[in-house]
Write a protein that holds these residues in place. Structure first.
Motif, short mmCIF file in Angstrom:
data_model
loop_
_atom_site.label_atom_id
_atom_site.label_comp_id
_atom_site.label_asym_id
_atom_site.label_seq_id
_atom_site.Cartn_x
_atom_site.Cartn_y
_atom_site.Cartn_z
N VAL A 15 29.29 43.13 -32.16
CA VAL A 15 30.04 44.52 -32.60
C VAL A 15 31.45 44.64 -33.23
N ASP A 16 32.07 43.03 -32.98
CA ASP A 16 33.47 42.57 -33.65
C ASP A 16 33.95 41.16 -33.55
N TYR A 17 34.38 40.51 -34.55
CA TYR A 17 34.67 39.59 -33.88
C TYR A 17 36.39 39.23 -34.70
N ILE A 18 36.91 39.04 -33.68
CA ILE A 18 38.41 39.07 -33.17
C ILE A 18 39.44 37.41 -32.80
N SER A 19 40.00 37.27 -34.00
CA SER A 19 40.51 35.63 -34.58
C SER A 19 42.32 35.53 -33.13
N LYS A 20 42.30 34.93 -32.88
CA LYS A 20 43.49 35.19 -32.27
C LYS A 20 44.69 34.42 -32.65
N PRO A 21 45.70 34.78 -32.61
CA PRO A 21 46.65 35.84 -31.93
C PRO A 21 46.33 37.04 -32.36
N PHE A 22 45.72 37.84 -31.43
CA PHE A 22 45.60 39.15 -31.75
C PHE A 22 46.65 40.22 -31.83
N ASP A 23 46.27 41.28 -32.11
CA ASP A 23 47.54 41.98 -31.83
C ASP A 23 46.59 43.15 -30.30
N PRO A 24 47.78 43.03 -28.96
CA PRO A 24 46.95 43.73 -28.19
C PRO A 24 46.53 44.87 -28.41
N TRP A 25 47.58 45.97 -28.72
CA TRP A 25 47.21 46.68 -29.13
C TRP A 25 46.07 47.44 -29.99
N VAL A 26 45.72 46.42 -31.21
CA VAL A 26 44.78 46.60 -31.28
C VAL A 26 43.35 46.36 -30.92
N LEU A 27 43.25 45.35 -29.91
CA LEU A 27 42.52 45.22 -29.69
C LEU A 27 41.79 45.92 -27.46
N ARG A 28 43.46 46.57 -27.37
CA ARG A 28 42.98 47.87 -26.79
C ARG A 28 42.42 48.66 -26.43
N ALA A 29 42.53 49.07 -28.34
CA ALA A 29 42.08 50.30 -28.88
C ALA A 29 41.08 50.18 -29.00
N LYS A 30 40.20 48.66 -29.62
CA LYS A 30 38.50 48.70 -29.65
C LYS A 30 38.24 48.61 -28.26
N VAL A 31 38.49 48.09 -27.40
CA VAL A 31 37.74 48.43 -26.23
C VAL A 31 37.82 49.85 -25.32
N SER A 32 38.12 50.07 -25.52
CA SER A 32 38.91 52.01 -24.78
C SER A 32 38.07 52.69 -25.39
N VAL A 33 37.17 52.87 -26.88
CA VAL A 33 35.98 53.10 -27.40
C VAL A 33 34.69 52.99 -27.05
N PHE A 34 34.78 52.01 -27.12
CA PHE A 34 33.03 51.42 -25.74
C PHE A 34 33.20 51.60 -25.12
N VAL A 35 34.77 51.46 -23.63
CA VAL A 35 34.44 52.50 -22.44
C VAL A 35 34.46 53.34 -22.06
N GLU A 36 34.91 54.07 -23.32
CA GLU A 36 34.71 56.30 -23.61
C GLU A 36 33.36 56.40 -23.90
N LEU A 37 32.31 55.91 -24.72
CA LEU A 37 30.68 55.63 -25.41
C LEU A 37 30.31 55.66 -24.26
N TYR A 38 30.80 54.69 -24.13
CA TYR A 38 29.98 53.75 -21.86
C TYR A 38 29.94 55.82 -21.36
N MET A 39 30.71 55.78 -20.85
CA MET A 39 31.19 57.12 -19.61
C MET A 39 30.25 57.76 -20.51
N LYS A 40 30.41 58.30 -21.68
CA LYS A 40 29.47 59.39 -21.91
C LYS A 40 28.25 59.05 -21.97
N ASN A 41 27.46 57.35 -22.40
CA ASN A 41 26.16 57.69 -21.72
C ASN A 41 25.72 57.79 -20.45
N CYS A 42 26.74 57.78 -19.77
CA CYS A 42 27.00 57.22 -18.13
C CYS A 42 26.32 58.67 -18.00
N GLN A 43 27.61 60.11 -18.48
CA GLN A 43 27.63 61.43 -17.75
C GLN A 43 25.34 62.27 -18.59
N LEU A 44 25.81 61.49 -19.35
CA LEU A 44 24.55 62.07 -20.01
C LEU A 44 22.97 61.51 -19.30
#
Length: 224
Positions: A103-132
């Motif tokens: 779903v994404d392709y990130i080159s090192k060195p990467f911005d830690p804030w950007v990576l954390r933000a991208k991962v957090s979106v998929f974590v939120e979607l996963y949690m919502k799907n679990c609730q559903l």
């Protein structure tokens, strides 16, 4: 108590795994290490993961081959994969990553804030799907068991529907807020598509509940 999501970190270099853990620890989720493609596939046999961070360059089974195995398995094919690479061979190399199912392709060195933000979106979607899934399972159980939970008296239909509706409304509200957040930002297309899929599932479940309301002309629909 809300169960934490699991995030799989795959890299053959311990220092890279340590760096990823430091970046993602603020998300307060369960971080699982794998030092090879084979180890990652073994972890995926027993555990469910919200997202996979996968290094491209690894000895033996590289990231592309590992991703191909993940996408061939029915259990794991829908888990988002974010490729991490220290090299960049241009558009062709990036295209190979997306073709492998990333779903994404990130080159090192990467911005830690950007990576954390991208991962957090998929974590939120996963949690919502679990609730559903939990709400759908509860609705199916109540419909099949006449509203009786283990060890309790059966509930009146009106009270049961009100409880289920309230539970669903909470998930709908969170999903709406997440979709709005994705719409306000330059979000990944995959994240937006996943959010849209979640909203369609919620709409279907809401229709199923509405059909059970007294006076509804529709019979109880199948909940999938």
């Amino acid at each position: 108590m809300v169960q934490k999501a699991k995030i799989l970190l795959v890299d053959d270099r311990p220092e890279n795994l340590l760096a990823l853990e430091a970046i993602l620890s603020a998300l307060d989720q369960t971080l699982v290490r794998a030092s090879s493609g084979e180890e990652a596939l073994k972890a995926l046999l027993t555990d469910d993961f919200a997202v996979i961070l996968l290094d491209v360059q690894m000895p033996g089974m590289d990231g592309f081959e590992t991703a191909a195995h993940i996408k061939r398995r029915e259990r794991t094919r829908d888990i988002p994969i974010i490729f991490l690479t220290a090299i960049n061979h241009g558009p062709h190399h990036t295209f190979r990553g997306y073709a492998a199912g990333a779903v994404d392709y990130i080159s090192k060195p990467f911005d830690p804030w950007v990576l954390r933000a991208k991962v957090s979106v998929f974590v939120e979607l996963y949690m919502k799907n679990c609730q559903l899934r939990e709400q759908a399972a509860l609705l199916r159980l109540q419909l099949e068991g006449g509203g009786r939970a283990a060890g309790t008296e059966p509930k009146e239909p009106a009270g049961l529907l009100a409880e289920l509706s309230a539970r669903l409304a909470a998930v709908e509200e969170q999903a709406e807020a997440l979709s709005k957040q994705l719409g306000d930002e330059s979000a990944d297309a995959a994240a937006v598509a996943t959010a849209a899929h979640l909203e369609r599932k919620l709409t279907g479940l809401r229709r199923a509940l509405d059909a059970l309301e007294p006076g509804s002309s529709e019979g109880p629909p199948a909940v999938t």
